[in-house]
Every structure is written in structure tokens, then in C-alpha cells.
Design a protein around this motif. Sequence first.
Motif, PDB file in Angstrom:
ATOM      1  N   SER A   6       0.499  -1.333  -0.309  1.00  0.00           N
ATOM      2  CA  SER A   6      -0.295   0.094   0.554  1.00  0.00           C
ATOM      3  C   SER A   6       0.660   1.180  -0.373  1.00  0.00           C
ATOM      4  O   SER A   6       1.557   1.263  -0.076  1.00  0.00           O
ATOM      5  CB  SER A   6      -0.513   0.127   1.528  1.00  0.00           C
ATOM      6  N   GLY A   7       0.674   2.163  -0.411  1.00  0.00           N
ATOM      7  CA  GLY A   7       1.043   3.645  -0.079  1.00  0.00           C
ATOM      8  C   GLY A   7       1.457   3.369  -1.415  1.00  0.00           C
ATOM      9  O   GLY A   7       1.005   4.007  -2.620  1.00  0.00           O
ATOM     10  N   ASP A  35       3.018   8.517   3.045  1.00  0.00           N
ATOM     11  CA  ASP A  35       2.240   7.851   2.716  1.00  0.00           C
ATOM     12  C   ASP A  35       3.358   7.257   1.834  1.00  0.00           C
ATOM     13  O   ASP A  35       2.874   6.133   0.707  1.00  0.00           O
ATOM     14  CB  ASP A  35       0.800   7.350   3.026  1.00  0.00           C
ATOM     15  N   ARG A 227       2.167  12.532  -3.803  1.00  0.00           N
ATOM     16  CA  ARG A 227       0.957  12.154  -3.987  1.00  0.00           C
ATOM     17  C   ARG A 227       0.154  12.971  -4.075  1.00  0.00           C
ATOM     18  O   ARG A 227      -1.086  13.273  -4.741  1.00  0.00           O
ATOM     19  CB  ARG A 227       0.650  12.684  -2.031  1.00  0.00           C
ATOM     20  N   GLU A 231      -3.245  12.256  -6.765  1.00  0.00           N
ATOM     21  CA  GLU A 231      -4.266  13.015  -7.066  1.00  0.00           C
ATOM     22  C   GLU A 231      -5.131  13.599  -7.532  1.00  0.00           C
ATOM     23  O   GLU A 231      -5.922  13.643  -8.356  1.00  0.00           O
ATOM     24  CB  GLU A 231      -3.805  14.213  -5.310  1.00  0.00           C
ATOM     25  N   ASP A 240     -11.406   6.989  -7.631  1.00  0.00           N
ATOM     26  CA  ASP A 240     -10.471   7.330  -6.133  1.00  0.00           C
ATOM     27  C   ASP A 240      -8.768   7.043  -6.073  1.00  0.00           C
ATOM     28  O   ASP A 240      -7.705   6.545  -6.826  1.00  0.00           O
ATOM     29  CB  ASP A 240     -11.407   6.433  -5.256  1.00  0.00           C
ATOM     30  N   VAL A 241      -8.641   8.490  -5.634  1.00  0.00           N
ATOM     31  CA  VAL A 241      -6.875   7.978  -5.561  1.00  0.00           C
ATOM     32  C   VAL A 241      -6.118   7.394  -5.060  1.00  0.00           C
ATOM     33  O   VAL A 241      -5.200   6.610  -4.698  1.00  0.00           O
ATOM     34  CB  VAL A 241      -6.346   9.603  -4.750  1.00  0.00           C
ATOM     35  N   SER A 242      -7.427   6.027  -4.307  1.00  0.00           N
ATOM     36  CA  SER A 242      -6.335   4.963  -4.106  1.00  0.00           C
ATOM     37  C   SER A 242      -6.200   3.887  -5.044  1.00  0.00           C
ATOM     38  O   SER A 242      -5.537   3.210  -5.093  1.00  0.00           O
ATOM     39  CB  SER A 242      -6.987   4.224  -2.821  1.00  0.00           C
ATOM     40  N   VAL A 243      -7.238   3.988  -5.939  1.00  0.00           N
ATOM     41  CA  VAL A 243      -6.990   3.489  -7.324  1.00  0.00           C
ATOM     42  C   VAL A 243      -5.337   3.451  -8.562  1.00  0.00           C
ATOM     43  O   VAL A 243      -4.692   2.308  -8.577  1.00  0.00           O
ATOM     44  CB  VAL A 243      -8.538   3.481  -7.913  1.00  0.00           C
ATOM     45  N   GLU A 245      -3.280   5.105  -6.703  1.00  0.00           N
ATOM     46  CA  GLU A 245      -1.988   4.269  -5.783  1.00  0.00           C
ATOM     47  C   GLU A 245      -2.024   2.709  -5.772  1.00  0.00           C
ATOM     48  O   GLU A 245      -0.752   2.070  -5.775  1.00  0.00           O
ATOM     49  CB  GLU A 245      -2.578   4.361  -3.987  1.00  0.00           C
ATOM     50  N   ALA A 246      -2.695   1.751  -5.778  1.00  0.00           N
ATOM     51  CA  ALA A 246      -3.093   0.280  -5.441  1.00  0.00           C
ATOM     52  C   ALA A 246      -2.210   0.066  -7.047  1.00  0.00           C
ATOM     53  O   ALA A 246      -1.469  -0.837  -7.604  1.00  0.00           O
ATOM     54  CB  ALA A 246      -4.221  -0.162  -5.921  1.00  0.00           C
ATOM     55  N   GLN A 249       1.635   0.985  -7.764  1.00  0.00           N
ATOM     56  CA  GLN A 249       2.323   0.458  -6.830  1.00  0.00           C
ATOM     57  C   GLN A 249       2.318  -1.078  -7.251  1.00  0.00           C
ATOM     58  O   GLN A 249       3.562  -1.822  -7.864  1.00  0.00           O
ATOM     59  CB  GLN A 249       1.638   0.124  -5.564  1.00  0.00           C
TER      60      GLN A 249
END
Length: 259
Positions: A6-7, A35, A227, A231, A240-243, A245-246, A249
Motif C-alpha cells: 500500500s502507499g 505515505d 502524492r 491526486e 479515487d486516489v486509492s485506485v 495508489e494500488a 504500486q
Amino acid sequence: MDKKKSGLTDSHAHLDSFGTDSKIEKVITRALDNDVTRIITVADSLESSYRAVELAQKFSGVYASVGAHPHNAKEVNPDTLKELERLAKEPKVVAIGEIGLDYYKNHSPRLVQQKVFNQQLELADKLKLPVIVHDRDADKDVIGILGKHRNLKGVFHCFSGDVSLAQTVLAMNFYISIAGTVTFKNAGILADVAKYVPLTKLLIETDSPYLTPHPHRGRKNEPAHVRLVAEKIAELKGVDVSVVEASTQENVQLLFAIR
């Protein structure tokens, strides 16, 4: 800094530009606070390759690339290439780079740039390492030279081309890395590229200490700001930013064999 999946990963930073180990440690701490769990510190000369390897050995979560930037191609000789090969075999070296062509500043003669680019591509092929490609005002020759090394994989760092060039790069199965320039108000073409490139072929970077993203322009860039790149890409893609991120990574793990 740890290696968790993650991160975020800053896939291209020049940590040696921040000076002493104590200063770099503070930069890494600020990255962790945002992160950023991994940083690839990228070399541009033999001297900075030594330093990149040293920093990767010293700091958990920091990885290195070794190579000679086109600006420094005129300094490369057979002994340089032998030493780069030795360094490239160090455990936390994950790529050859940054290498390529720069016809904007022409700090080294173009024919010399091309020769050294080819030599380092051959080294990457020999060692089965990916390449980090610098391309400035040299699209045709960069693509042409890479076309002679079809077994290689890698990334066009700090991508500055248009969607048409992105299509060519993706067709070669290379990744595209987006830097803080995507946050600039005049980033129309790059914003189009960021929207176009599939998440499965996208990396993010700072190129720190350069190309500081909005709203920090005018200050020294650093890995914590990656980050802001994530974003902005998430905003452009409507996810979403998590998408972001994943996916980035996972792409780092696939390209650079980092687990």
C-alpha cells in the motif's frame, strides 16, 4: 520506510541532490509522513551511481538505478561502462537509468549521446534490467534506438509528449511516468496523456528536486509531493486516489521486480 504494497512509490527522485545523509533522512521521513513507502533514487553519472547505491544500502525502502544521463554521455568510456555493470549487480539496483537522448540542451554531441544510449541499453539487456528513459526533443531517435533492443522493458520518465507518442510508447510495452508537471495550469497535453494512459501502464514520480507540483512551485521538490501527482491523476481519470495508489504500486513491482 518499509516495503508494504500500500502507499505510494516515487519512481524517480534524485536523493543525492539533497546533500548529506542526515538531510536525506529528513526528506525520507517527510515522504513516509505522506505515505510514500518506496523511493527509487536515480543516477545521472558514474559518481551519482555510486551515491545512489550507497543510499539504497543505507535506507530501507530506497532502491537505486545506475547510469549516465545524455548530458554526461561525453564522460563515458569503457571503464565507466565496466563500473556501471559492477554497480548494477548490487542487490538493490533495480534499473539502468536515467539514460536516453536530450536534443534540447545538447550538453553532449548527439552522436555521442546515441552511442552511449545504445551501450547502456546493451548493458541492461545483458543484465536483464529495465531501463529508465530520458527523452527530450529526441522522440524519433529514442524510439528508433529502442526499436533495436526489442527484449527490453522500461519506462519513459517525466513524460512530456502527446497522446500520439504515448500510443507509440505503449505499443512498445513501455510504461509512462507522470511527474508534477501534470498539476500545472498549462498542462493540457500532459493532462490528456494522463487521462489516456491505462492505469496498468502508469507510474508516478517527482523527479525531485525538480518540477515541483502545484501548489508548491518555486520551492525544492521532494518525494513527499508524489502524492499530489497521484491526486491529480485520480482527478483527471475520475477515480479515487486509492485506485491510482494500488495500480502504480503494482506496476512498480512488475517493472522493477520490487516486492
